[in-house]
Design a protein around this motif. Structure first.
Motif, short mmCIF file in Angstrom:
data_model
loop_
_atom_site.label_atom_id
_atom_site.label_comp_id
_atom_site.label_asym_id
_atom_site.label_seq_id
_atom_site.Cartn_x
_atom_site.Cartn_y
_atom_site.Cartn_z
N ASN A 161 0.83 -1.20 0.00
CA ASN A 161 0.00 0.00 0.00
C ASN A 161 0.88 1.26 0.00
N GLN A 162 0.66 2.12 -0.98
CA GLN A 162 1.44 3.37 -1.10
C GLN A 162 1.34 4.20 0.18
N GLN A 163 0.22 4.11 0.89
CA GLN A 163 0.05 4.87 2.13
C GLN A 163 1.12 4.51 3.16
N HIS A 164 1.52 3.24 3.20
CA HIS A 164 2.57 2.84 4.14
C HIS A 164 3.89 3.52 3.80
N LEU A 165 4.20 3.65 2.51
CA LEU A 165 5.42 4.35 2.12
C LEU A 165 5.30 5.83 2.47
N ASP A 166 4.15 6.42 2.22
CA ASP A 166 3.94 7.83 2.56
C ASP A 166 4.11 8.07 4.06
N GLU A 167 3.58 7.15 4.89
CA GLU A 167 3.74 7.26 6.35
C GLU A 167 5.21 7.17 6.73
N PHE A 168 5.95 6.27 6.08
CA PHE A 168 7.37 6.16 6.38
C PHE A 168 8.10 7.45 6.01
N LEU A 169 7.81 7.99 4.83
CA LEU A 169 8.48 9.22 4.39
C LEU A 169 8.17 10.38 5.33
N GLN A 170 6.95 10.44 5.85
CA GLN A 170 6.60 11.48 6.82
C GLN A 170 7.40 11.27 8.12
N ALA A 171 7.46 10.03 8.59
CA ALA A 171 8.21 9.73 9.81
C ALA A 171 9.68 10.07 9.63
N TYR A 172 10.24 9.75 8.46
CA TYR A 172 11.63 10.09 8.17
C TYR A 172 11.83 11.61 8.23
N ALA A 173 10.94 12.35 7.59
CA ALA A 173 11.07 13.82 7.56
C ALA A 173 11.01 14.40 8.97
N VAL A 174 10.12 13.88 9.80
CA VAL A 174 10.01 14.35 11.19
C VAL A 174 11.30 14.04 11.94
N GLU A 175 11.76 12.80 11.84
CA GLU A 175 12.96 12.40 12.59
C GLU A 175 14.20 13.13 12.09
N LYS A 176 14.31 13.35 10.78
CA LYS A 176 15.46 14.08 10.23
C LYS A 176 15.45 15.52 10.72
N THR A 177 14.29 16.14 10.74
CA THR A 177 14.17 17.52 11.23
C THR A 177 14.57 17.60 12.69
N LYS A 178 14.09 16.65 13.50
CA LYS A 178 14.43 16.65 14.93
C LYS A 178 15.93 16.45 15.14
N LEU A 179 16.53 15.52 14.39
CA LEU A 179 17.98 15.28 14.51
C LEU A 179 18.78 16.54 14.16
N GLU A 180 18.42 17.19 13.06
CA GLU A 180 19.15 18.39 12.63
C GLU A 180 18.98 19.54 13.62
N ALA A 181 17.77 19.72 14.11
CA ALA A 181 17.52 20.80 15.07
C ALA A 181 18.32 20.57 16.35
N ARG A 182 18.29 19.35 16.85
CA ARG A 182 19.02 19.04 18.09
C ARG A 182 20.52 19.15 17.90
#
Length: 113
Positions: free
Chosen positions: A68-89
């Motif tokens: 399901n493409q939605q699962h990939l979309d959810e992963f990409l969103q989770a990646y973007a959130v985690e990448k943003t948090k890592l860079e900010a910290r």
């Protein structure tokens, strides 16, 4: 599409979604063998493989029949959130996260005084 280049953020996204640890190496998709960091999404026949050097992702979900493409979309969103948090910290900023309706996520980065 989101470019995936940070292995630590991939691992954090997998943790966040309850997925197995990503695996580095060669992976056989239906019609090709690719190399990179492989993530097995829920109910996908083949993993999604990320080439961290180029940011590209390779996968074969057979137009949704094998994943399901939605699962990939959810992963990409989770990646973007985690990448943003890592860079900010990394820069010494604090981050707060809030879930919004429809599965959206709001991040607030506090730059300090």
């Amino acid at each position: 599409m989101t470019q995936i280049r940070d292995a630590a953020a991939v691992r954090k996204a997998c943790d966040r979604l309850g997925l197995n640890e990503p695996v580095e190496g060669e992976v056989k998709l239906f019609s090709q063998t690719v190399s990179g960091l492989a993530v097995q999404l829920a109910k996908w026949r083949y993993p999604v493989v990320f080439d961290l050097a180029t940011g590209e992702s390779k996968f074969d979900n057979y137009q949704g029949y094998w994943g399901n493409q939605q699962h990939l979309d959810e992963f990409l969103q989770a990646y973007a959130v985690e990448k943003t948090k890592l860079e900010a910290r990394r820069k010494g900023y604090s981050v707060t996260e809030r879930s919004l309706e429809g599965g959206r996520i709001q991040l607030s980065v506090n730059l300090g005084d």
